[in-house]
Design a protein around this motif. Structure first.
Motif, PDB file in Angstrom:
ATOM      1  N   MET A   1       1.056  -1.402  -0.370  1.00 36.48           N
ATOM      2  CA  MET A   1       0.011  -0.072  -0.074  1.00 36.48           C
ATOM      3  C   MET A   1       0.872   1.263  -0.176  1.00 36.48           C
ATOM      4  O   MET A   1       0.169   2.060  -0.910  1.00 36.48           O
ATOM      5  N   LEU A   2       1.663   1.158   0.864  1.00 35.04           N
ATOM      6  CA  LEU A   2       2.777   2.545   0.300  1.00 35.04           C
ATOM      7  C   LEU A   2       3.440   2.480  -0.808  1.00 35.04           C
ATOM      8  O   LEU A   2       2.885   3.882  -1.350  1.00 35.04           O
ATOM      9  N   PRO A   3       4.279   1.932  -1.569  1.00 36.83           N
ATOM     10  CA  PRO A   3       4.548   3.072  -3.194  1.00 36.83           C
ATOM     11  C   PRO A   3       3.096   2.896  -3.290  1.00 36.83           C
ATOM     12  O   PRO A   3       3.167   4.199  -4.649  1.00 36.83           O
TER      13      PRO A   3
ATOM     14  N   GLU B   1       5.718   1.521 -15.437  1.00 36.27           N
ATOM     15  CA  GLU B   1       6.108   3.006 -16.020  1.00 36.27           C
ATOM     16  C   GLU B   1       7.226   3.515 -15.215  1.00 36.27           C
ATOM     17  O   GLU B   1       8.089   3.698 -15.383  1.00 36.27           O
ATOM     18  N   ARG B   2       6.880   3.232 -13.739  1.00 33.59           N
ATOM     19  CA  ARG B   2       7.829   3.827 -13.294  1.00 33.59           C
ATOM     20  C   ARG B   2       9.216   3.270 -12.421  1.00 33.59           C
ATOM     21  O   ARG B   2      10.036   3.751 -12.770  1.00 33.59           O
ATOM     22  N   TYR B   3       9.310   1.987 -12.170  1.00 31.51           N
ATOM     23  CA  TYR B   3       9.885   0.578 -11.554  1.00 31.51           C
ATOM     24  C   TYR B   3       9.872  -0.502 -12.968  1.00 31.51           C
ATOM     25  O   TYR B   3      11.279  -0.573 -12.234  1.00 31.51           O
TER      26      TYR B   3
ATOM     27  N   THR C   1       9.117  -8.471  -2.331  1.00 31.68           N
ATOM     28  CA  THR C   1      10.843  -8.266  -2.796  1.00 31.68           C
ATOM     29  C   THR C   1      11.167  -7.821  -4.232  1.00 31.68           C
ATOM     30  O   THR C   1      11.874  -7.097  -4.582  1.00 31.68           O
ATOM     31  N   GLU C   2      10.348  -8.721  -4.948  1.00 36.98           N
ATOM     32  CA  GLU C   2       9.936  -7.766  -6.205  1.00 36.98           C
ATOM     33  C   GLU C   2       9.428  -6.155  -6.582  1.00 36.98           C
ATOM     34  O   GLU C   2      10.767  -5.745  -7.554  1.00 36.98           O
ATOM     35  N   VAL C   3       9.395  -5.756  -5.662  1.00 40.70           N
ATOM     36  CA  VAL C   3       8.875  -4.320  -6.159  1.00 40.70           C
ATOM     37  C   VAL C   3      10.061  -3.811  -5.296  1.00 40.70           C
ATOM     38  O   VAL C   3      10.152  -2.571  -5.607  1.00 40.70           O
ATOM     39  N   ARG C   4      10.578  -4.006  -3.960  1.00 40.23           N
ATOM     40  CA  ARG C   4      11.975  -3.592  -3.377  1.00 40.23           C
ATOM     41  C   ARG C   4      12.823  -3.633  -4.810  1.00 40.23           C
ATOM     42  O   ARG C   4      13.338  -2.500  -4.439  1.00 40.23           O
ATOM     43  N   THR C   5      12.841  -4.495  -4.954  1.00 37.66           N
ATOM     44  CA  THR C   5      14.109  -4.450  -5.869  1.00 37.66           C
ATOM     45  C   THR C   5      13.535  -3.792  -7.314  1.00 37.66           C
ATOM     46  O   THR C   5      14.817  -3.004  -7.272  1.00 37.66           O
ATOM     47  N   ALA C   6      12.767  -3.694  -8.002  1.00 37.73           N
ATOM     48  CA  ALA C   6      12.391  -2.696  -8.688  1.00 37.73           C
ATOM     49  C   ALA C   6      12.677  -0.998  -8.822  1.00 37.73           C
ATOM     50  O   ALA C   6      13.110  -0.702  -9.447  1.00 37.73           O
ATOM     51  N   MET C   7      12.386  -1.300  -7.284  1.00 37.51           N
ATOM     52  CA  MET C   7      12.329   0.348  -6.678  1.00 37.51           C
ATOM     53  C   MET C   7      13.751   0.154  -6.235  1.00 37.51           C
ATOM     54  O   MET C   7      14.163   1.665  -5.929  1.00 37.51           O
TER      55      MET C   7
END
Ligand code: TRP
Length: 350
Positions: A118-120, A192-194, A340-346
């Motif tokens: 929810m945060l990102p 698009e962003r990450y 983990t995928e989200v944090r990797t992308a970010m």
């Protein structure tokens, strides 16, 4: 930024093409759907969503069902009988034919990584966009209290529900369409962003018309006009007997002018498969007593097998807890991986 522009008609048209594709290629889809555990599941849920879920699940589509316990406190102070409501919902899913070996049934509050998405996601949505969401507006009006930040932002939370498992198909009623659209926007903006992480899920509009409550208003436990799946035949009869009708002896189907009579006809119609007008003609001049008798029999006959299975399942004191434990474990494993995928992308893996 893209905007939420999808019209209802366009979604409905897309939904029927989508339904055909799902039937032809069930293996290509992963469903995430669910509900707020605010009360007992009732006939409105049954015709509106549960039956459709069972149908898709039987086609072989991978199924995730969320009991959105955090969503309970969007518009009220406390969680109420949330444990009992979750427990009862699981029994109803099982009695309706959901196989826990093939479906993941889980709760919001037990899956921390889902909630962290929810945060990102919040950063990808503007306040103005959230204020425009028609369902949030309607729910705020119905709540009759200050708009809580959780009510304003729950469509974003719902995006986390849908995207944590990379679901690509969300069977929902009309009310939830804006949330699926918001989810698509969030997935698109994140990618698009990450970089590409999320699919853009599609809404599959449930075809059953909204089931009215016994008094013609929306079926809701809080209005006391809902036939819950778990009621006994006698409780069902008593509730139907208390339904306000009118003194006109001739029974006609006229939802605008005769909401109580027409809601009973619609209910009986859904349970028997006979058009409400035909049922009205059959009852003719016999008045609302006969209408209530017919409706009671229709509902109790329709729900008899479900209720018998439910009673049988409820005898096992560990069944529901075991199913939720397994479901929550599976949901956590998937949510951890997605986070983990989200944090990797970010770029936030340290
Ligand atoms: N908002 C849904 C309802 O009240 C419940 C829900 C929560 C949901 N998360 C979801 C539905 C994700 C579909 C997908 O009906």
């Amino acid at each position: 930024m893209t905007t939420i522009s999808d019209s209802f008609a366009a979604t409905a048209a897309r939904s029927s093409a989508l339904a055909a594709d799902v039937a032809a290629h069930p293996g290509r889809y992963r469903i995430l759907t669910g509900e707020r555990p605010t009360g007992a599941l009732h006939l409105g849920h049954y015709f509106g969503t549960v039956a459709e879920r069972v149908r898709l699940h039987d086609l072989g589509v991978e199924t995730f069902i969320i009991l959105a316990d955090y969503q309970v406190i969007t518009d009220r102070d406390g969680l109420g009988a949330v444990r009992e409501n979750v427990h009862n919902a699981v029994l109803d899913y099982l009695a309706a034919g959901i196989d826990p070996a093939r479906a993941t049934i889980f709760t919001h509050s037990a899956v921390p990584a889902l909630n962290q998405l929810m945060l990102p996601f919040l950063s990808l949505v503007t306040e103005a966009e959230l204020h425009r969401n028609p369902t949030v507006k309607a729910e705020h009006a119905a709540a009759g209290r200050a708009l809580s930040a959780l009510l304003l932002t729950y469509p974003v939370h719902q995006a986390a529900d849908i995207l944590f498992c990379k679901s690509n198909l969300v069977p929902v009623g009309k009310d939830n369409l804006p949330h699926v659209e918001q989810t698509r926007v969030i997935a698109r903006r994140f990618n698009e962003r990450y970089g590409p992480v999320f699919p853009e899920p599609q809404a599959l509009l449930t075809s059953t018309p909204e089931v009215p409550g016994l008094d013609g208003r929306k079926m809701s436990k809080s209005y006391g006009n809902a036939i819950s799946l778990a009621m006994t035949a006698d409780e069902t009869a008593a509730l139907i007997r208390r339904t306000p009708t009118d003194s006109e002896r001739r029974i006609t189907f006229d939802p605008a002018l005769r909401p109580g009579v027409s809601a009973l006809l619609t209910t009986a119609s859904l349970c028997t498969g006979t058009e409400p007008e035909v049922l009205a003609a059959e009852i003719g001049d016999q008045g609302s007593g006969a209408l209530k008798k017919l409706t009671t029999e229709a509902v109790n006959t329709y729900l008899a097998a479900h209720r018998a299975r439910r009673t049988e399942l409820a005898r096992d004191p560990h069944l529901v807890t075991d199913i939720l434990r397994t479901g929550n474990q599976r949901a956590n494993a998937i949510a951890d991986q997605t986070l983990t995928e989200v944090r990797t992308a970010m770029g936030t893996v340290y």
